[in-house]
Design an enzyme around this catalytic site. Structure first.
Site, short mmCIF file in Angstrom:
data_model
loop_
_atom_site.label_atom_id
_atom_site.label_comp_id
_atom_site.label_asym_id
_atom_site.label_seq_id
_atom_site.Cartn_x
_atom_site.Cartn_y
_atom_site.Cartn_z
N SER A 278 14.62 38.67 41.63
CA SER A 278 15.97 38.66 41.09
C SER A 278 15.92 38.76 39.58
CB SER A 278 16.70 37.36 41.49
OG SER A 278 17.93 37.21 40.82
N TYR B 137 18.62 28.36 42.79
CA TYR B 137 18.42 29.78 43.12
C TYR B 137 17.47 30.42 42.12
CZ TYR B 137 19.43 34.74 43.90
OH TYR B 137 19.29 36.09 44.15
#
Length: 254
Positions: free
Chosen positions: A145, A158
């Site tokens: 990510s 996250y």
């Protein structure tokens, strides 16, 4: 001369591929000639995605299993290897998001997020890698990510999980490159998917994102296709332990 990006004859397992970025990457692999194995926990959604993809002429299989359940994974990998064929390409894409300030973050959600985003990468890669090692070749691509290298408010767990995915990707490359495996990561920026729906529908965030991203827009799921096909192909034969950012230059600007 055959194209170095041709995946004809290869089989690719893509976890978390009943929708969103996973399905987009599976479509791209299929278009490059690969047989694709879609995966998700929801058998109904998975079947619908497989039917839609097969309608395009792709060779598709659907195997439902939970990437946080090792017994389920081992049974599924054995089924794929025995009944569908050797897994040449593994894309670890299953993931989740939960937004909350860190001081209020529910511990059970933290555990679930880490299990889904990080532990699943180990859970699936280990049994698949053993088959790949025995054959002396294989491609593993992990979905990292933009948050693998930074953080934003309300998504600290996250960001932590995706930073760990990036580093386990490097570790896998170091351990498995001597056995003929290539292990790399793709780090998407902000893409217009269901996972980001609450953000894309927020006018303030949407304006900030468009101003912050040099390309001035959200990414489209199909724009990950070139990256995943490249890393899965012979064209990336000497690329190992690399994290490829696909973010419209978001990470390149201050």
């Amino acid at each position: 001369m055959p194209s170095p990006f041709d995946l004809t004859g290869k089989r690719a397992l893509v976890t978390g591929s009943s929708r969103g970025l996973g399905l987009a990457m599976a479509k791209a692999l299929a278009e490059a000639g690969a047989t694709v194995v879609l995966n998700a926990r929801d058998a109904v959604a998975l079947g619908a995605a497989a039917q839609d993809l097969a309608a395009t002429g792709a060779t598709v299989h659907a195997v439902a299993f939970d990437v946080t359940n090792r017994e389920s994974i081992n049974e599924a990998i054995k089924h794929i290897e025995d009944e569908i064929g050797p897994i040449d390409i593994l894309v670890n894409n299953a993931g989740m998001q939960f937004r909350s300030s860190l001081e209020s973050f529910p511990p059970e959600k933290f555990d679930q997020l880490i299990a889904t985003n990080l532990t699943s990468v180990f859970n699936v890669s280990q049994p698949v890698s053993r088959h790949m090692i025995s054959r002396g070749q294989g491609k593993i691509i992990n979905t990292c990510s933009l948050m693998s290298g930074m953080a934003r408010a309300a998504i600290a767990p996250y960001a932590a999980s995706k930073a760990a995915v990036a580093n386990i990707t490097r570790g896998m490359a170091v351990d498995w490159a001597p056995h003929g495996l290539n292990v790399n990561g793709i780090a998407p920026g902000y893409f217009a998917t269901e996972l980001n729906e609450s953000l894309s529908k927020n006018p303030k965030f949407n304006s900030w994102l468009e101003a912050r991203t040099p390309m001035g827009r959200w990414g489209r799921p199909e724009e990950l296709g070139g990256a995943v096909v490249f890393l899965a192909s012979g064209a990336a034969s000497f690329i190992n332990g690399h994290i490829l950012y696909v973010d419209g230059a978001f990470s390149a600007t201050a």
